[in-house]
Write a protein that holds these residues in place. Structure first.
Motif, short mmCIF file in Angstrom:
data_model
loop_
_atom_site.label_atom_id
_atom_site.label_comp_id
_atom_site.label_asym_id
_atom_site.label_seq_id
_atom_site.Cartn_x
_atom_site.Cartn_y
_atom_site.Cartn_z
N ALA A 54 67.34 25.98 90.81
CA ALA A 54 66.85 25.88 89.43
C ALA A 54 66.53 24.44 89.04
CB ALA A 54 67.88 26.47 88.46
N THR A 55 67.09 23.48 89.76
CA THR A 55 66.81 22.07 89.45
C THR A 55 65.91 21.41 90.50
OG1 THR A 55 68.84 21.34 90.55
CG2 THR A 55 68.97 21.79 88.18
N ASP A 56 65.43 22.18 91.48
CA ASP A 56 64.54 21.63 92.51
C ASP A 56 63.30 21.01 91.86
OD1 ASP A 56 66.13 22.32 94.61
OD2 ASP A 56 64.92 24.03 95.27
N GLY A 57 62.94 19.82 92.32
CA GLY A 57 61.72 19.18 91.85
C GLY A 57 61.79 18.62 90.45
N LEU A 58 62.97 18.61 89.85
CA LEU A 58 63.11 18.08 88.50
C LEU A 58 62.91 16.57 88.54
CD1 LEU A 58 63.81 18.93 85.61
CD2 LEU A 58 66.19 18.54 86.14
N ALA A 59 61.93 16.10 87.80
CA ALA A 59 61.61 14.66 87.78
C ALA A 59 62.82 13.88 87.30
CB ALA A 59 60.41 14.40 86.88
N PRO A 60 63.14 12.75 87.97
CA PRO A 60 64.32 11.98 87.56
C PRO A 60 64.15 11.28 86.22
CG PRO A 60 63.16 10.89 89.35
CD PRO A 60 62.49 12.19 89.14
N GLN A 61 62.92 10.97 85.83
CA GLN A 61 62.67 10.27 84.57
C GLN A 61 61.61 11.01 83.77
OE1 GLN A 61 64.30 7.54 83.49
NE2 GLN A 61 65.57 7.73 85.30
N PRO A 62 61.60 10.83 82.45
CA PRO A 62 60.55 11.45 81.65
C PRO A 62 59.17 10.96 82.10
CG PRO A 62 62.25 10.53 80.23
CD PRO A 62 62.55 10.08 81.64
N ILE A 63 58.20 11.83 81.98
CA ILE A 63 56.83 11.47 82.30
C ILE A 63 56.28 10.69 81.12
CG2 ILE A 63 54.54 12.37 82.85
CD1 ILE A 63 56.05 14.86 83.96
N VAL A 64 55.87 9.46 81.36
CA VAL A 64 55.43 8.57 80.29
C VAL A 64 53.98 8.87 79.93
CG1 VAL A 64 55.08 6.16 79.65
CG2 VAL A 64 57.01 6.80 81.09
N GLY A 65 53.71 8.92 78.62
CA GLY A 65 52.35 9.07 78.14
C GLY A 65 51.77 10.45 78.35
N SER A 66 52.59 11.45 78.62
CA SER A 66 52.04 12.77 78.90
C SER A 66 52.05 13.69 77.69
CB SER A 66 52.84 13.43 80.02
OG SER A 66 54.15 13.69 79.58
N ALA A 67 52.63 13.27 76.60
CA ALA A 67 52.74 14.17 75.45
C ALA A 67 52.52 13.41 74.16
CB ALA A 67 54.11 14.83 75.43
N THR A 68 51.81 14.06 73.26
CA THR A 68 51.60 13.52 71.93
C THR A 68 52.65 14.11 71.01
OG1 THR A 68 49.23 13.48 72.34
CG2 THR A 68 49.91 13.38 70.05
N THR A 69 53.26 13.29 70.15
CA THR A 69 54.22 13.80 69.20
C THR A 69 53.48 14.29 67.96
OG1 THR A 69 55.89 12.27 69.99
CG2 THR A 69 56.26 13.22 67.82
N VAL A 70 53.80 15.52 67.56
CA VAL A 70 53.10 16.16 66.44
C VAL A 70 54.13 16.61 65.42
CG1 VAL A 70 51.65 18.11 65.80
CG2 VAL A 70 51.26 16.95 67.97
N ASP A 71 53.86 16.36 64.14
CA ASP A 71 54.72 16.89 63.09
C ASP A 71 53.92 17.63 62.02
OD1 ASP A 71 53.54 14.72 61.85
OD2 ASP A 71 55.40 13.86 61.12
N LYS A 72 52.57 17.49 62.04
CA LYS A 72 51.75 18.16 61.04
C LYS A 72 50.37 18.46 61.62
CE LYS A 72 50.54 15.59 57.61
NZ LYS A 72 50.39 14.85 56.37
N ILE A 73 49.85 19.67 61.33
CA ILE A 73 48.51 20.05 61.73
C ILE A 73 47.81 20.62 60.51
CG2 ILE A 73 47.11 21.58 63.19
CD1 ILE A 73 49.47 21.51 65.21
N VAL A 74 46.73 19.98 60.09
CA VAL A 74 45.95 20.41 58.94
C VAL A 74 44.56 20.80 59.42
CG1 VAL A 74 45.01 19.76 56.70
CG2 VAL A 74 47.25 18.88 57.41
N THR A 75 44.16 22.03 59.09
CA THR A 75 42.85 22.54 59.50
C THR A 75 42.11 23.02 58.25
OG1 THR A 75 43.87 23.31 61.55
CG2 THR A 75 41.67 24.12 61.07
N VAL A 76 40.99 22.38 57.90
CA VAL A 76 40.21 22.74 56.73
C VAL A 76 38.76 22.94 57.15
CG1 VAL A 76 39.48 22.05 54.41
CG2 VAL A 76 41.75 21.40 55.25
N PHE A 77 38.22 24.15 56.94
CA PHE A 77 36.85 24.48 57.33
C PHE A 77 36.57 24.10 58.78
CE2 PHE A 77 36.29 24.32 52.70
CZ PHE A 77 35.63 25.52 52.48
#
Length: 186
Positions: A54-77
């Motif tokens: 279950a832990t095979d291939g688990l990266a030892p460190q977080p992948i840097v720059g691979s994710a955007t942090t999101v707290d709000k999504i606004v969609t208008v038209f």
């Protein structure tokens, strides 16, 4: 001389590995979908060898720059889709859709929270939330002149996965929550 016999897995061993996977998810080393698949294997494991897989291939460190942090999504038209690797700020996201379409795919979201909260509103729009199979969903909010659809696969909850709480008010809108199987090809 024969091969060593695998030792039986104890509940304590399973809990330790599940906590390790939850930390890895919170650090960005696993997506929610990868976490769900792996933690399901942990609770089904009968031997220490199966737990180790279950832990095979688990990266030892977080992948840097691979994710955007999101707290709000606004969609208008317009339309907005949040898919792939992305990180939730403080375990939640606020959504507002007005005359538009919004899709949130949580299968690759990065979070260490026990609860993922989606709050907001939709006016004359479409809002779709996609979750991995085996995740518990609580779905509420005002529903006026709107349709709501909850389609979760009839599978047991995967232990250790966060609960998804959706509190979205809809007016003249369509809102759906669906679960989909993992897309992991490992």
């Amino acid at each position: 001389m024969g091969l060593p016999v695998p030792a039986p897995a104890s509940d304590g061993d399973r809990e330790r590995v599940a906590e390790l996977l939850q930390r890895a998810c919170g650090e960005g080393r696993l997506t929610l979908e990868e976490f769900s698949v792996r933690v399901g294997a942990v609770w089904a494991a009968e031997t220490d060898v199966e737990l180790a897989r279950a832990t095979d291939g688990l990266a030892p460190q977080p992948i840097v720059g691979s994710a955007t942090t999101v707290d709000k999504i606004v969609t208008v038209f317009s339309s907005a889709t949040r898919r792939g690797r992305w990180r939730l700020r403080d375990g939640g996201v606020r959504v507002k859709t007005v005359f538009g379409s919004t899709v949130l795919d949580l299968r690759a979201v990065l979070t260490g929270s026990d609860v993922i909260e989606i709050t907001g509103s939709s006016w004359f729009g479409d809002l779709t939330v996609i979750v991995p199979e085996g995740v518990e969903v609580d779905f509420s909010g005002t529903n006026a002149f709107s349709s709501r659809d909850l389609k979760l696969a009839p599978v047991p909850r995967v232990p250790g996965t966060p609960e998804v709480r959706i509190t979205v008010s809809t007016w003249f809108s369509s809102m759906s929550v669906v679960s989909r199987p993992p897309e992991i090809t490992r």
